[in-house]
Structures are given as structure tokens and as C-alpha cells.
Design a protein around this motif. Sequence first.
Motif, short mmCIF file in Angstrom:
data_model
loop_
_atom_site.label_atom_id
_atom_site.label_comp_id
_atom_site.label_asym_id
_atom_site.label_seq_id
_atom_site.Cartn_x
_atom_site.Cartn_y
_atom_site.Cartn_z
N TYR A 1 26.09 -11.19 -22.04
CA TYR A 1 25.16 -11.62 -22.86
C TYR A 1 24.68 -10.34 -23.76
O TYR A 1 24.29 -9.48 -23.26
CB TYR A 1 23.95 -12.43 -22.33
CG TYR A 1 24.24 -13.76 -21.87
CD1 TYR A 1 24.97 -14.76 -22.52
CD2 TYR A 1 24.39 -13.75 -20.40
CE1 TYR A 1 25.51 -16.05 -21.89
CE2 TYR A 1 24.83 -14.81 -19.68
CZ TYR A 1 25.19 -16.13 -20.43
OH TYR A 1 25.55 -17.38 -19.90
N VAL B 1 19.59 -12.90 -24.63
CA VAL B 1 18.68 -12.90 -23.26
C VAL B 1 17.45 -13.07 -23.54
O VAL B 1 16.66 -13.98 -23.00
CB VAL B 1 18.91 -11.41 -22.35
CG1 VAL B 1 17.95 -11.55 -21.39
CG2 VAL B 1 20.48 -11.24 -22.02
N TYR C 1 16.68 -16.58 -24.12
CA TYR C 1 16.75 -17.45 -22.90
C TYR C 1 15.26 -17.19 -22.31
O TYR C 1 14.90 -18.17 -21.86
CB TYR C 1 18.01 -16.93 -22.08
CG TYR C 1 17.89 -17.44 -20.73
CD1 TYR C 1 18.37 -18.78 -20.42
CD2 TYR C 1 17.31 -16.95 -19.32
CE1 TYR C 1 18.34 -19.43 -18.96
CE2 TYR C 1 17.04 -17.45 -18.37
CZ TYR C 1 17.86 -18.68 -18.19
OH TYR C 1 17.63 -19.26 -16.84
N HIS D 1 23.93 -22.20 -21.30
CA HIS D 1 23.45 -21.59 -20.20
C HIS D 1 23.46 -22.22 -18.73
O HIS D 1 23.16 -21.78 -17.74
CB HIS D 1 22.07 -20.96 -20.57
CG HIS D 1 22.38 -19.64 -21.54
ND1 HIS D 1 21.09 -19.56 -22.36
CD2 HIS D 1 23.16 -19.18 -21.70
CE1 HIS D 1 21.50 -18.56 -23.12
NE2 HIS D 1 22.79 -18.16 -22.92
N PRO E 1 21.80 -16.04 -18.13
CA PRO E 1 21.34 -14.46 -18.34
C PRO E 1 20.94 -13.95 -17.29
O PRO E 1 21.29 -12.68 -16.82
CB PRO E 1 20.69 -14.42 -19.68
CG PRO E 1 20.91 -15.62 -20.53
CD PRO E 1 21.12 -16.74 -19.69
#
Length: 234
Positions: free
Chosen positions: A83, A88, A91, A102, A108
Motif C-alpha cells: 500500500y 494507509v 484507511y 481492504h 494496511p
Amino acid sequence: MTTPATTTPDDATRPVRVWDLPTRVFHWLLAAAIVGCVITGQVGGGAMVWHFRLGETVLALLVFRLLWGFLGGRWSRFASFLYAPATVWRYLRGGSRPDEHHEVGHNPLGAFSVWAMLGLLAVQVGTGLVADDEIANLGPLNRFVETATGLAATSWHKGPGKLLIIVLVLLHVAAIVYYLVKKRVNLVRPMWHGDKPLPAATPASADHGGARLKALLLALLAGGLAWYVGSLGT
């Protein structure tokens, strides 16, 4: 008066093959080999014969996973959980895009754990291969390095390296328990059976006979390489 929401075929869930059989076998064999390495290394003495054998097994598994990271099923490939920082950050803020999937493979944070474990195991195997405890145990590649390098590798292998791997394993187990208890998500079942209940439009990993045969050939190649490396010490 509200109109009941309709469910489209793309919204309906179905079992989707996420973890192909080679990835699952790799995962459980690696877990068993790590536990065995820690136990035999702690016992010492005659158990060190098995410590070296299990260490070579871990080497073979890591080589296989490296190859499978490029040639395996969709969600086992490194590209699926490598990633970018922006991804990240999204997320962590809870703003992941639907197309990032995801919830399918490694998210992540899970990806970070995987990369850390693979990297630490590679270092641990590497230091074990050149280690020298100055008593009775010598890594098969020790003769190719300077004495000081072998001793430094031994110090790391028996100390910080082993401790970090144990900590990572415990964190992995703790994360599994957390997801099961707090989020009611069983992370073990998909790694055992391979499937997750996901929207029907979710792309699946290839797990047919041809893919498994390819994995077997790669495993034989990785095992042969590990055996050859181990034989250099005889």
C-alpha cells in the motif's frame, strides 16, 4: 412511506476464494516451523539438529512465498497488499474506497504485520545460516564469513531476533482474538477453508489444479534450494 431497499446481485454475498490452497499450506507450515524453531533452540543440545532442519524449512517456505508473491492467487500477490502511504492514511481515517477491497485480503495494518514478519524471518534465517555459538553448532554458511560476523550474527539470532519474532507472533494472535471478540470477525476460518462471505462482485483468487501444480513445482524448487544451502555445511 419508505420504499424497501432492494438487493442487487453485486450487493449479495457469497463465498469467495480469497486464500488459495498453497497460501494456506504455507501459512500453517510456517507457523508450525516457527514454534518448532523456538522450542528446539531453547532446549538446545540434541534438539539443535531439528532446530537446523526447521530453520532450513523456514528458508524453503520464505523462498516459496517470495515466488508465490508474484505468481500466486490474486490476494496472495504482493501487489494486493503493498500500500502507498496515502492509502494507509485513508484507511486509518476510515475513508477507504470500495475499490480498494481492504476487507478481502490483508488490510494496511495486516499488511504491515506480514511484511514485518517476512522481513524478520529472513534476517533470522540469514543470521542462523552464518551463526557460530563457539560450542558445537555452526551454520552451513559460516565458513563464508569473517569470525566477527558469525559471532555478531549469533548474538542477534539468539537474542533480539528471537525476541522480536516471539513478540510479533503474540501480537498476531492478539489481533486474531481482538477481531473475534470485538468485531465478531473470524480471521482463522478463511485461512483454513480459503473462502470469505463477500459481495458477489469481489474478484476471487485462482485456486484450480493448474495453479496448485505450479505451486508444487515452486515448492520443490524452494525446497531444493534450501537443501543445497544446508548441505554446504557438511
